[in-house]
Design a protein around this motif. Structure first.
Motif, PDB file in Angstrom:
ATOM      1  N   LEU A 131       4.604  -9.284 -10.073  1.00 34.95           N
ATOM      2  CA  LEU A 131       5.050  -8.179  -9.223  1.00 34.95           C
ATOM      3  C   LEU A 131       6.567  -8.013  -9.291  1.00 34.95           C
ATOM      4  CD1 LEU A 131       2.739  -8.792  -6.140  1.00 34.95           C
ATOM      5  CD2 LEU A 131       2.623  -6.845  -7.715  1.00 34.95           C
ATOM      6  N   THR A 132       7.294  -9.121  -9.347  1.00 35.50           N
ATOM      7  CA  THR A 132       8.752  -9.055  -9.471  1.00 35.50           C
ATOM      8  C   THR A 132       9.143  -8.397 -10.784  1.00 35.50           C
ATOM      9  OG1 THR A 132       9.022 -11.039  -8.123  1.00 35.50           O
ATOM     10  CG2 THR A 132      10.873 -10.438  -9.521  1.00 35.50           C
ATOM     11  N   ASP A 133       8.455  -8.747 -11.863  1.00 34.22           N
ATOM     12  CA  ASP A 133       8.718  -8.119 -13.164  1.00 34.22           C
ATOM     13  C   ASP A 133       8.519  -6.608 -13.085  1.00 34.22           C
ATOM     14  OD1 ASP A 133       9.276 -10.572 -14.275  1.00 34.22           O
ATOM     15  OD2 ASP A 133       7.342 -10.751 -15.326  1.00 34.22           O
ATOM     16  N   LEU A 134       7.404  -6.183 -12.487  1.00 34.53           N
ATOM     17  CA  LEU A 134       7.122  -4.751 -12.378  1.00 34.53           C
ATOM     18  C   LEU A 134       8.159  -4.046 -11.509  1.00 34.53           C
ATOM     19  CD1 LEU A 134       3.226  -4.763 -12.063  1.00 34.53           C
ATOM     20  CD2 LEU A 134       4.580  -3.856 -13.958  1.00 34.53           C
ATOM     21  N   ALA A 135       8.591  -4.696 -10.442  1.00 35.56           N
ATOM     22  CA  ALA A 135       9.604  -4.097  -9.557  1.00 35.56           C
ATOM     23  C   ALA A 135      10.943  -3.967 -10.284  1.00 35.56           C
ATOM     24  CB  ALA A 135       9.754  -4.927  -8.296  1.00 35.56           C
ATOM     25  N   GLU A 136      11.326  -4.983 -11.038  1.00 34.05           N
ATOM     26  CA  GLU A 136      12.601  -4.932 -11.776  1.00 34.05           C
ATOM     27  C   GLU A 136      12.584  -3.867 -12.862  1.00 34.05           C
ATOM     28  OE1 GLU A 136      13.167  -8.928 -13.120  1.00 34.05           O
ATOM     29  OE2 GLU A 136      13.944  -9.603 -11.176  1.00 34.05           O
ATOM     30  N   GLN A 137      11.403  -3.571 -13.405  1.00 39.64           N
ATOM     31  CA  GLN A 137      11.269  -2.537 -14.424  1.00 39.64           C
ATOM     32  C   GLN A 137      11.168  -1.140 -13.811  1.00 39.64           C
ATOM     33  OE1 GLN A 137       7.782  -3.759 -16.583  1.00 39.64           O
ATOM     34  NE2 GLN A 137       8.721  -5.656 -17.278  1.00 39.64           N
ATOM     35  N   GLY A 138      11.112  -1.065 -12.478  1.00 34.85           N
ATOM     36  CA  GLY A 138      11.050   0.228 -11.800  1.00 34.85           C
ATOM     37  C   GLY A 138       9.649   0.780 -11.630  1.00 34.85           C
ATOM     38  N   HIS A 139       8.628  -0.014 -11.934  1.00 34.51           N
ATOM     39  CA  HIS A 139       7.248   0.446 -11.822  1.00 34.51           C
ATOM     40  C   HIS A 139       6.676   0.265 -10.418  1.00 34.51           C
ATOM     41  CE1 HIS A 139       6.910   1.070 -16.101  1.00 34.51           C
ATOM     42  NE2 HIS A 139       7.257  -0.177 -16.347  1.00 34.51           N
ATOM     43  N   LEU A 140       7.314  -0.551  -9.612  1.00 41.12           N
ATOM     44  CA  LEU A 140       6.737  -0.931  -8.333  1.00 41.12           C
ATOM     45  C   LEU A 140       7.751  -0.706  -7.215  1.00 41.12           C
ATOM     46  CD1 LEU A 140       3.936  -2.297  -7.994  1.00 41.12           C
ATOM     47  CD2 LEU A 140       5.159  -4.433  -7.678  1.00 41.12           C
ATOM     48  N   LEU A 141       7.265  -0.187  -6.102  1.00 41.79           N
ATOM     49  CA  LEU A 141       8.074  -0.064  -4.892  1.00 41.79           C
ATOM     50  C   LEU A 141       7.635  -1.146  -3.931  1.00 41.79           C
ATOM     51  CD1 LEU A 141       7.778   3.785  -4.317  1.00 41.79           C
ATOM     52  CD2 LEU A 141       9.631   2.557  -5.458  1.00 41.79           C
ATOM     53  N   HIS A 142       8.569  -1.680  -3.166  1.00 42.55           N
ATOM     54  CA  HIS A 142       8.185  -2.664  -2.163  1.00 42.55           C
ATOM     55  C   HIS A 142       8.934  -2.407  -0.873  1.00 42.55           C
ATOM     56  CE1 HIS A 142      11.815  -5.086  -3.051  1.00 42.55           C
ATOM     57  NE2 HIS A 142      11.567  -4.787  -4.310  1.00 42.55           N
ATOM     58  N   ARG A 143       8.241  -2.662   0.216  1.00 39.32           N
ATOM     59  CA  ARG A 143       8.801  -2.517   1.552  1.00 39.32           C
ATOM     60  C   ARG A 143       8.867  -3.888   2.182  1.00 39.32           C
ATOM     61  NH1 ARG A 143       5.346   2.177   4.376  1.00 39.32           N
ATOM     62  NH2 ARG A 143       4.450   0.316   5.271  1.00 39.32           N
ATOM     63  N   ALA A 144       9.833  -4.023   3.064  1.00 35.85           N
ATOM     64  CA  ALA A 144       9.952  -5.301   3.776  1.00 35.85           C
ATOM     65  C   ALA A 144       8.714  -5.520   4.626  1.00 35.85           C
ATOM     66  CB  ALA A 144      11.195  -5.285   4.656  1.00 35.85           C
ATOM     67  N   GLU A 145       8.468  -6.762   4.903  1.00 38.74           N
ATOM     68  CA  GLU A 145       7.319  -7.082   5.739  1.00 38.74           C
ATOM     69  C   GLU A 145       7.499  -6.469   7.116  1.00 38.74           C
ATOM     70  OE1 GLU A 145       7.990 -11.459   7.288  1.00 38.74           O
ATOM     71  OE2 GLU A 145       8.379 -11.276   5.147  1.00 38.74           O
ATOM     72  N   PRO A 146       6.418  -6.134   7.790  1.00 32.88           N
ATOM     73  CA  PRO A 146       6.533  -5.557   9.131  1.00 32.88           C
ATOM     74  C   PRO A 146       7.193  -6.550  10.089  1.00 32.88           C
ATOM     75  CG  PRO A 146       4.223  -5.724   8.429  1.00 32.88           C
ATOM     76  CD  PRO A 146       5.058  -6.278   7.344  1.00 32.88           C
ATOM     77  N   PRO A 147       7.890  -6.042  11.104  1.00 33.59           N
ATOM     78  CA  PRO A 147       8.549  -6.956  12.043  1.00 33.59           C
ATOM     79  C   PRO A 147       7.532  -7.759  12.837  1.00 33.59           C
ATOM     80  CG  PRO A 147       8.693  -4.701  12.826  1.00 33.59           C
ATOM     81  CD  PRO A 147       8.088  -4.651  11.452  1.00 33.59           C
ATOM     82  N   ARG A 148       7.944  -8.922  13.255  1.00 32.93           N
ATOM     83  CA  ARG A 148       7.068  -9.771  14.062  1.00 32.93           C
ATOM     84  C   ARG A 148       6.874  -9.155  15.437  1.00 32.93           C
ATOM     85  NH1 ARG A 148       5.746 -14.789  12.290  1.00 32.93           N
ATOM     86  NH2 ARG A 148       6.819 -15.451  10.417  1.00 32.93           N
ATOM     87  N   ALA A 149       5.735  -9.440  16.018  1.00 32.57           N
ATOM     88  CA  ALA A 149       5.429  -8.929  17.358  1.00 32.57           C
ATOM     89  C   ALA A 149       6.360  -9.569  18.381  1.00 32.57           C
ATOM     90  CB  ALA A 149       3.978  -9.223  17.710  1.00 32.57           C
ATOM     91  N   GLN A 150       6.707  -8.796  19.384  1.00 30.80           N
ATOM     92  CA  GLN A 150       7.562  -9.290  20.463  1.00 30.80           C
ATOM     93  C   GLN A 150       6.706  -9.999  21.505  1.00 30.80           C
ATOM     94  OE1 GLN A 150      10.907  -8.957  20.553  1.00 30.80           O
ATOM     95  NE2 GLN A 150      10.879  -7.948  18.561  1.00 30.80           N
TER      96      GLN A 150
END
Length: 124
Positions: free
Chosen positions: A86-105
């Motif tokens: 997945l890191t390879d695909l992201a570095e090549q521009g094929h993959l988008l990634h979002r940060a993990e959702p915030p933890r519950a309060q």
């Protein structure tokens, strides 16, 4: 049956992780956490000469966002190997990634009791 000195053919579908990763070391867990959501970048085509694992990732991520852990689980790969691909695909521009959702309060006990009493009054 094999003659003495001959090796038996490999009959397993098991492929060692270092074969899939090309012997490269696995990325640190900071780069893509288990909760990080990934999907394909719009209007991209699969990389030329992509292996079966990358093709499977491509097919999985075409449907929308999945977590890194889900991708590894669907493919039956160790999480580290999936993160590397997945890191390879992201570095090549094929993959988008979002940060993990915030933890519950944390919610105070009084609020939880009010919700509980409200639900109990709806049921009875």
């Amino acid at each position: 049956m094999t003659a003495p000195g001959e090796e038996e053919p490999v009959s397993s579908d098991f492929v060692r992780s270092y074969v899939i990763t090309g012997g490269r070391s696995l990325p640190s867990s900071d780069e893509l956490a288990l909760h990080t959501l990934v999907t394909l970048a719009p209007e991209r085509t699969p990389p030329l000469g992509a292996g079966p694992e990358v093709t499977a990732i491509w097919d999985l991520c075409a449907g929308g966002y999945l977590s890194v852990a889900e991708v590894a689980g669907h493919l039956g790969l160790p999480v580290g190997v999936a993160r590397l691909l997945l890191t390879d695909l992201a570095e090549q521009g094929h993959l988008l990634h979002r940060a993990e959702p915030p933890r519950a309060q944390n919610v105070d006990r009084a609020t939880l009791e009010k919700v509980l009493h409200g639900l109990q009054s709806l049921i009875s």
